[in-house]
Scaffold this motif. Structure first.
Motif, PDB file in Angstrom:
ATOM      1  N   UNK A  96       0.826  -1.208   0.000  1.00 55.84           N
ATOM      2  CA  UNK A  96       0.000   0.000   0.000  1.00 55.84           C
ATOM      3  C   UNK A  96       0.863   1.263   0.000  1.00 55.84           C
ATOM      4  N   UNK A  97       1.993   1.234   0.691  1.00 55.14           N
ATOM      5  CA  UNK A  97       2.798   2.435   0.841  1.00 55.14           C
ATOM      6  C   UNK A  97       4.063   2.470  -0.018  1.00 55.14           C
ATOM      7  N   UNK A  98       4.391   1.378  -0.691  1.00 55.66           N
ATOM      8  CA  UNK A  98       5.597   1.360  -1.532  1.00 55.66           C
ATOM      9  C   UNK A  98       5.570   0.181  -2.486  1.00 55.66           C
ATOM     10  N   UNK A  99       6.377   0.306  -3.518  1.00 59.43           N
ATOM     11  CA  UNK A  99       6.551  -0.778  -4.483  1.00 59.43           C
ATOM     12  C   UNK A  99       8.004  -1.222  -4.426  1.00 59.43           C
ATOM     13  N   UNK A 100       8.215  -2.533  -4.463  1.00 57.80           N
ATOM     14  CA  UNK A 100       9.575  -3.055  -4.381  1.00 57.80           C
ATOM     15  C   UNK A 100       9.863  -3.992  -5.544  1.00 57.80           C
ATOM     16  N   UNK A 101      11.123  -4.051  -5.886  1.00 55.60           N
ATOM     17  CA  UNK A 101      11.641  -5.024  -6.859  1.00 55.60           C
ATOM     18  C   UNK A 101      12.709  -5.801  -6.117  1.00 55.60           C
ATOM     19  N   UNK A 102      12.414  -7.074  -5.820  1.00 58.45           N
ATOM     20  CA  UNK A 102      13.312  -7.903  -5.022  1.00 58.45           C
ATOM     21  C   UNK A 102      14.097  -8.857  -5.907  1.00 58.45           C
ATOM     22  N   UNK A 103      15.400  -8.788  -5.776  1.00 56.27           N
ATOM     23  CA  UNK A 103      16.295  -9.700  -6.469  1.00 56.27           C
ATOM     24  C   UNK A 103      16.721 -10.746  -5.443  1.00 56.27           C
TER      25      UNK A 103
END
Length: 153
Positions: A96-103
């Motif tokens: 809801x508060x952020x978008x992440x790209x996890x490697x």
């Protein structure tokens, strides 16, 4: 009454537009495995997702490779020096508060004994018992892959 609904809808659209403008937070996570166990860390109080479990790692700094970030983060978080790694997967997730790209990277070897260096809980979890761990949503796809594969090696 109708005017209020119109304004609420408009503000909702503005939030979506603003969120789309924000870049995804670049994060790297390490999968450390020994036999049929993986190392997990609990998010400490005061941080996003506090109380949930995750695979250890952290933010990738500007100009830093994912592997360099993982080396830095695991030294800071766990007090270990890592050697070779292998790319496992990349997952994008919207909170809801952020978008992440996890490697996610498999840590093939390391020196030292992992210990909690940043006030977080850590533990080795059997792949047979991993369903009992409450993971952050962005980590759940990797958990499913671990369960299906039975091992990462």
């Amino acid at each position: 009454m109708w005017f209020r609904q119109e304004v609420q809808t408009l503000s909702w659209c503005i939030v979506l537009i603003d969120r789309q403008k924000q870049p995804r937070l670049q994060v790297v996570a390490g999968i450390l495995q020994r036999d049929q166990e993986v190392l997990v860390a609990q998010r400490p109080e005061g941080k996003h997702g506090a109380g949930f479990w995750e695979f250890p790692g952290g933010k990738v700094e500007d100009g830093e490779s994912a592997t360099a970030a993982l080396q830095r983060e695991l030294l800071e978080e766990l007090g270990i020096d890592i050697g070779d790694t292998a790319d496992l997967c990349v997952i994008e997730h919207d909170y809801a508060e952020r978008s992440v790209r996890l490697n996610f990277q498999r840590v093939l070897d390391w020196q030292g004994v992992p210990r909690a260096c940043e006030q977080q809980q850590i533990r080795w979890v059997s792949l047979n018992d991993i369903d009992a761990v409450e993971f952050l949503p962005a980590n759940r796809e990797v958990v499913a892959r671990l369960k299906n594969d039975g091992a990462l090696t």
